[in-house]
Design a protein around this motif. Structure first.
Motif, PDB file in Angstrom:
ATOM      1  N   PRO A 115       0.810  -1.217   0.000  1.00  0.00           N
ATOM      2  CA  PRO A 115       0.000   0.000   0.000  1.00  0.00           C
ATOM      3  C   PRO A 115       0.844   1.268   0.000  1.00  0.00           C
ATOM      4  CG  PRO A 115       0.111  -0.932   2.196  1.00  0.00           C
ATOM      5  CD  PRO A 115       0.800  -1.917   1.298  1.00  0.00           C
ATOM      6  N   ALA A 116       0.230   2.364  -0.421  1.00  0.00           N
ATOM      7  CA  ALA A 116       0.896   3.672  -0.342  1.00  0.00           C
ATOM      8  C   ALA A 116       0.858   4.173   1.092  1.00  0.00           C
ATOM      9  CB  ALA A 116       0.203   4.662  -1.278  1.00  0.00           C
ATOM     10  N   GLY A 117       1.782   5.054   1.412  1.00  0.00           N
ATOM     11  CA  GLY A 117       1.858   5.592   2.763  1.00  0.00           C
ATOM     12  C   GLY A 117       1.000   6.830   2.939  1.00  0.00           C
ATOM     13  N   PRO A 118       0.886   7.304   4.159  1.00  0.00           N
ATOM     14  CA  PRO A 118       0.073   8.482   4.448  1.00  0.00           C
ATOM     15  C   PRO A 118       0.743   9.770   3.990  1.00  0.00           C
ATOM     16  CG  PRO A 118       1.170   7.738   6.434  1.00  0.00           C
ATOM     17  CD  PRO A 118       1.478   6.723   5.371  1.00  0.00           C
ATOM     18  N   GLN A 123       0.902  10.360  10.921  1.00  0.00           N
ATOM     19  CA  GLN A 123      -0.268   9.484  10.843  1.00  0.00           C
ATOM     20  C   GLN A 123       0.083   8.035  11.182  1.00  0.00           C
ATOM     21  OE1 GLN A 123      -1.315  12.061   7.039  1.00  0.00           O
ATOM     22  NE2 GLN A 123      -2.680  10.308   7.113  1.00  0.00           N
ATOM     23  N   LEU A 124       1.372   7.748  11.304  1.00  0.00           N
ATOM     24  CA  LEU A 124       1.835   6.459  11.823  1.00  0.00           C
ATOM     25  C   LEU A 124       2.303   6.700  13.258  1.00  0.00           C
ATOM     26  CD1 LEU A 124       3.860   5.032   8.775  1.00  0.00           C
ATOM     27  CD2 LEU A 124       1.450   4.677   9.354  1.00  0.00           C
ATOM     28  N   ILE A 166      -3.895   5.577   5.899  1.00  0.00           N
ATOM     29  CA  ILE A 166      -4.022   6.949   6.402  1.00  0.00           C
ATOM     30  C   ILE A 166      -3.855   7.037   7.920  1.00  0.00           C
ATOM     31  CG2 ILE A 166      -5.493   7.640   4.466  1.00  0.00           C
ATOM     32  CD1 ILE A 166      -7.905   7.489   6.386  1.00  0.00           C
ATOM     33  N   LEU A 167      -3.855   5.887   8.629  1.00  0.00           N
ATOM     34  CA  LEU A 167      -3.679   5.914  10.084  1.00  0.00           C
ATOM     35  C   LEU A 167      -3.230   4.538  10.562  1.00  0.00           C
ATOM     36  CD1 LEU A 167      -4.004   7.303  12.879  1.00  0.00           C
ATOM     37  CD2 LEU A 167      -6.402   6.516  12.875  1.00  0.00           C
ATOM     38  N   VAL A 184      -5.106  -0.372  11.821  1.00  0.00           N
ATOM     39  CA  VAL A 184      -4.606   0.114  10.537  1.00  0.00           C
ATOM     40  C   VAL A 184      -5.822   0.551   9.725  1.00  0.00           C
ATOM     41  CG1 VAL A 184      -3.365  -0.415   8.411  1.00  0.00           C
ATOM     42  CG2 VAL A 184      -2.623  -1.440  10.578  1.00  0.00           C
ATOM     43  N   VAL A 185      -5.853   1.838   9.342  1.00  0.00           N
ATOM     44  CA  VAL A 185      -6.950   2.370   8.544  1.00  0.00           C
ATOM     45  C   VAL A 185      -6.420   2.616   7.134  1.00  0.00           C
ATOM     46  CG1 VAL A 185      -8.689   4.171   8.309  1.00  0.00           C
ATOM     47  CG2 VAL A 185      -7.933   3.457  10.596  1.00  0.00           C
TER      48      VAL A 185
END
Length: 320
Positions: A115-118, A123-124, A166-167, A184-185
């Motif tokens: 997945p792509a990061g925020p 947000q992590l 995103i989170l 994990v959102v």
């Protein structure tokens, strides 16, 4: 006066008059006899024409030899006159028979997976790394596929590389979902807007909450909290009045482009949310039991208040 009786200025006859007369007469005779030898001979036209033809042939032959010589010179070897007396050399071109160098095939870099990061590092949370968040999402999706046969609808949530996280934050176990873990959102826009809240526990157990199609309607406010996001900021109603503290909380939702800033107040503290491709993400830590839901406000770039959850009749302002 004739030639023989010519006299000088003193009135006496010139003693050389007879001699002069004889000489002139002799000259006239000689001129009359050799007149044809003095007349120029006619121009030798045949000879002139022959020499002209020979000269033209010679020039043609020389010109042909020059052309042959130029044809043998490589294109890149000739120089053209340049302003100032200099010379510029024409760029050389490969001949038709030359072997062109083979252009190496560029090595394609591997296609990124996962997945792509925020949008922001904040947000992590709680020391969760991008790799850990990605692994958590992968596990969540794998568990969903494993139990797909037992569901009424055969949905396909796709693979992790289609999502953007995103989170990510710690999750506190409660009576409804024992054991601590991480939330994990993740969201994606295509082919259908999808939002996942994964509660990843140690071992093989994990939970997933899914929203398909989005919650936003034509009359939705400019800031809208996720309808199922309550699990991120409250513990089970079974534990009402007995929450485990400290408690990491999070609030997520969507925003319209006119919104430039979102704040979330919860448990007496206010946090500014991160804006991430049409989503807002806020977080904080509770050190006391609360009964009032987070208060959310949205502002435009000039600081004008666009949204206040206290004025939103569709927003649940108290906790169950």
């Amino acid at each position: 006066m004739n030639d023989e009786q010519w006299r000088g200025q003193d009135g006496e006859a010139d003693t050389d008059a007879g001699v002069s007369g004889d000489f002139e007469e002799h000259v006239r005779e000689l001129l009359a006899e050799g007149a044809y030898t003095i007349r120029p001979s006619p121009a030798p036209y045949p000879e002139i024409r022959r020499r002209g033809v020979v000269e033209r042939r010679r020039r043609v032959a020389v010109a042909g030899a020059v052309l042959v010589t130029l044809a043998a010179v490589p294109v890149g070897a000739y120089a053209l006159g340049a302003p100032g007396g200099g010379a510029r050399t024409a760029a050389s071109k490969p001949s038709a028979s030359a072997t062109l160098a083979t252009t190496p095939t560029p090595t394609s870099s591997p296609t990124p997976t996962g997945p792509a990061g925020p949008a922001t590092p904040g947000q992590l949370l709680d020391g969760i790394t991008p790799a850990q968040a990605s692994d958590g999402l992968e596990k969540c999706l794998a568990d969903d596929r494993k139990y797909a046969s037992g569901r009424m609808n055969d949905r396909d949530l796709g693979t992790a590389d289609g999502y953007r996280i995103i989170l990510a934050m710690n999750s506190t176990g409660d009576s409804n979902a024992p054991g601590d873990g991480i939330f994990v959102v993740a969201v994606k826009e295509k082919p259908t807007q999808t939002r996942l809240i994964c509660d990843v526990k140690p071992g093989d157990d994990s939970g997933i909450n899914t929203s398909l199609g989005g919650d936003r309607l034509p009359d939705s406010p400019p800031v809208q909290a996720d309808i199922n996001g309550g699990k991120l900021y409250q513990q089970s109603f079974l534990d009402k009045g007995a929450w485990k503290l400290p408690f990491r909380w999070g609030v997520i939702g969507t925003v319209e482009p006119s919104v430039a800033k979102v704040t979330v107040s919860y448990g007496g503290a206010t946090s500014e949310a991160a804006l991430d491709h049409g989503w807002f993400v806020a977080s904080g830590t509770l050190n006391q039991q609360v009964t009032v839901a987070p208060r959310i406000k949205g502002y435009d770039a000039g600081g004008t208040l666009l949204y206040d959850s206290d004025n939103d009749e569709s927003y649940e302002k108290t906790l169950p």
